[in-house]
Design a protein around this motif. Sequence first.
Motif, PDB file in Angstrom:
ATOM      1  N   LYS A   1      42.106  -0.192  62.445  1.00 20.83           N
ATOM      2  CA  LYS A   1      41.968   1.096  63.129  1.00 20.83           C
ATOM      3  C   LYS A   1      43.305   1.838  63.215  1.00 20.83           C
ATOM      4  O   LYS A   1      43.383   2.898  63.825  1.00 20.83           O
ATOM      5  CB  LYS A   1      41.357   0.922  64.522  1.00 20.83           C
ATOM      6  CG  LYS A   1      42.235   0.191  65.504  1.00 20.83           C
ATOM      7  CD  LYS A   1      41.540   0.013  66.843  1.00 20.83           C
ATOM      8  CE  LYS A   1      42.460  -0.726  67.797  1.00 20.83           C
ATOM      9  NZ  LYS A   1      41.812  -1.005  69.058  1.00 20.83           N
ATOM     10  N   LEU A   2      44.316   1.300  62.560  1.00 21.75           N
ATOM     11  CA  LEU A   2      45.637   1.914  62.550  1.00 21.75           C
ATOM     12  C   LEU A   2      45.967   2.442  61.158  1.00 21.75           C
ATOM     13  O   LEU A   2      45.659   1.783  60.163  1.00 21.75           O
ATOM     14  CB  LEU A   2      46.695   0.891  62.971  1.00 21.75           C
ATOM     15  CG  LEU A   2      46.487   0.249  64.336  1.00 21.75           C
ATOM     16  CD1 LEU A   2      47.497  -0.866  64.552  1.00 21.75           C
ATOM     17  CD2 LEU A   2      46.578   1.286  65.432  1.00 21.75           C
TER      18      LEU A   2
ATOM     19  N   ILE B   1      42.696   8.239  71.523  1.00 21.36           N
ATOM     20  CA  ILE B   1      44.083   8.716  71.633  1.00 21.36           C
ATOM     21  C   ILE B   1      45.004   7.593  72.093  1.00 21.36           C
ATOM     22  O   ILE B   1      46.087   7.386  71.532  1.00 21.36           O
ATOM     23  CB  ILE B   1      44.162   9.931  72.582  1.00 21.36           C
ATOM     24  CG1 ILE B   1      43.503  11.153  71.932  1.00 21.36           C
ATOM     25  CG2 ILE B   1      45.610  10.234  72.970  1.00 21.36           C
ATOM     26  CD1 ILE B   1      43.249  12.311  72.879  1.00 21.36           C
ATOM     27  N   ILE B   2      44.588   6.852  73.115  1.00 20.32           N
ATOM     28  CA  ILE B   2      45.416   5.754  73.629  1.00 20.32           C
ATOM     29  C   ILE B   2      45.628   4.689  72.551  1.00 20.32           C
ATOM     30  O   ILE B   2      46.764   4.223  72.342  1.00 20.32           O
ATOM     31  CB  ILE B   2      44.786   5.147  74.905  1.00 20.32           C
ATOM     32  CG1 ILE B   2      44.867   6.142  76.060  1.00 20.32           C
ATOM     33  CG2 ILE B   2      45.478   3.822  75.275  1.00 20.32           C
ATOM     34  CD1 ILE B   2      44.001   5.773  77.264  1.00 20.32           C
ATOM     35  N   ASP B   3      44.567   4.317  71.856  1.00 22.20           N
ATOM     36  CA  ASP B   3      44.718   3.295  70.810  1.00 22.20           C
ATOM     37  C   ASP B   3      45.580   3.797  69.659  1.00 22.20           C
ATOM     38  O   ASP B   3      46.390   3.043  69.104  1.00 22.20           O
ATOM     39  CB  ASP B   3      43.350   2.848  70.295  1.00 22.20           C
ATOM     40  CG  ASP B   3      42.696   1.819  71.196  1.00 22.20           C
ATOM     41  OD1 ASP B   3      43.197   1.583  72.314  1.00 22.20           O
ATOM     42  OD2 ASP B   3      41.669   1.244  70.786  1.00 22.20           O
TER      43      ASP B   3
ATOM     44  N   GLY C   1      49.337   2.154  68.497  1.00 17.85           N
ATOM     45  CA  GLY C   1      49.758   1.801  67.149  1.00 17.85           C
ATOM     46  C   GLY C   1      50.965   2.588  66.685  1.00 17.85           C
ATOM     47  O   GLY C   1      51.857   2.066  66.036  1.00 17.85           O
ATOM     48  N   ARG C   2      50.992   3.857  67.028  1.00 16.64           N
ATOM     49  CA  ARG C   2      52.083   4.745  66.592  1.00 16.64           C
ATOM     50  C   ARG C   2      53.399   4.445  67.305  1.00 16.64           C
ATOM     51  O   ARG C   2      54.452   4.382  66.685  1.00 16.64           O
ATOM     52  CB  ARG C   2      51.662   6.190  66.869  1.00 16.64           C
ATOM     53  CG  ARG C   2      52.629   7.223  66.437  1.00 16.64           C
ATOM     54  CD  ARG C   2      52.216   7.759  65.087  1.00 16.64           C
ATOM     55  NE  ARG C   2      52.952   8.960  64.829  1.00 16.64           N
ATOM     56  CZ  ARG C   2      53.684   9.111  63.734  1.00 16.64           C
ATOM     57  NH1 ARG C   2      53.717   8.176  62.833  1.00 16.64           N
ATOM     58  NH2 ARG C   2      54.344  10.215  63.529  1.00 16.64           N
TER      59      ARG C   2
END
Length: 107
Positions: A30-31, A74-76, A80-81
């Motif tokens: 998911k990243l 957004i949080i996930d 990752g970012r």
Amino acid sequence: MNALNLLILLVGAHFVCDFVLQSDRMAQEKLPGADATLNWRWWLVAHAATHGLAVALITEVPLLGLAETLLHAIIDWLKGRLRFSLGLDQALHLLCKLIWVGLIVRF
């Protein structure tokens, strides 16, 4: 339903969605850049939508489910970012649950 019971249900559902229903593949892919089988956006949306559905079903407020889907994604993505900790990630998700309870109890 009183606020404490609602919060318990939302938090329980959160942990089921985040740790039971999320596969290892989904957690990794998911990243951006880690997506090998599907574009990362599909994995992220699918995961966030699972959370949104749980919130909508528990609260009986579909708009809160949509808000949960957007904020969870957004949080996930930010996790990752910016590579922040699992603890901060979970705290932000749980803060969302507190906000949903506050909105429901207020109205």
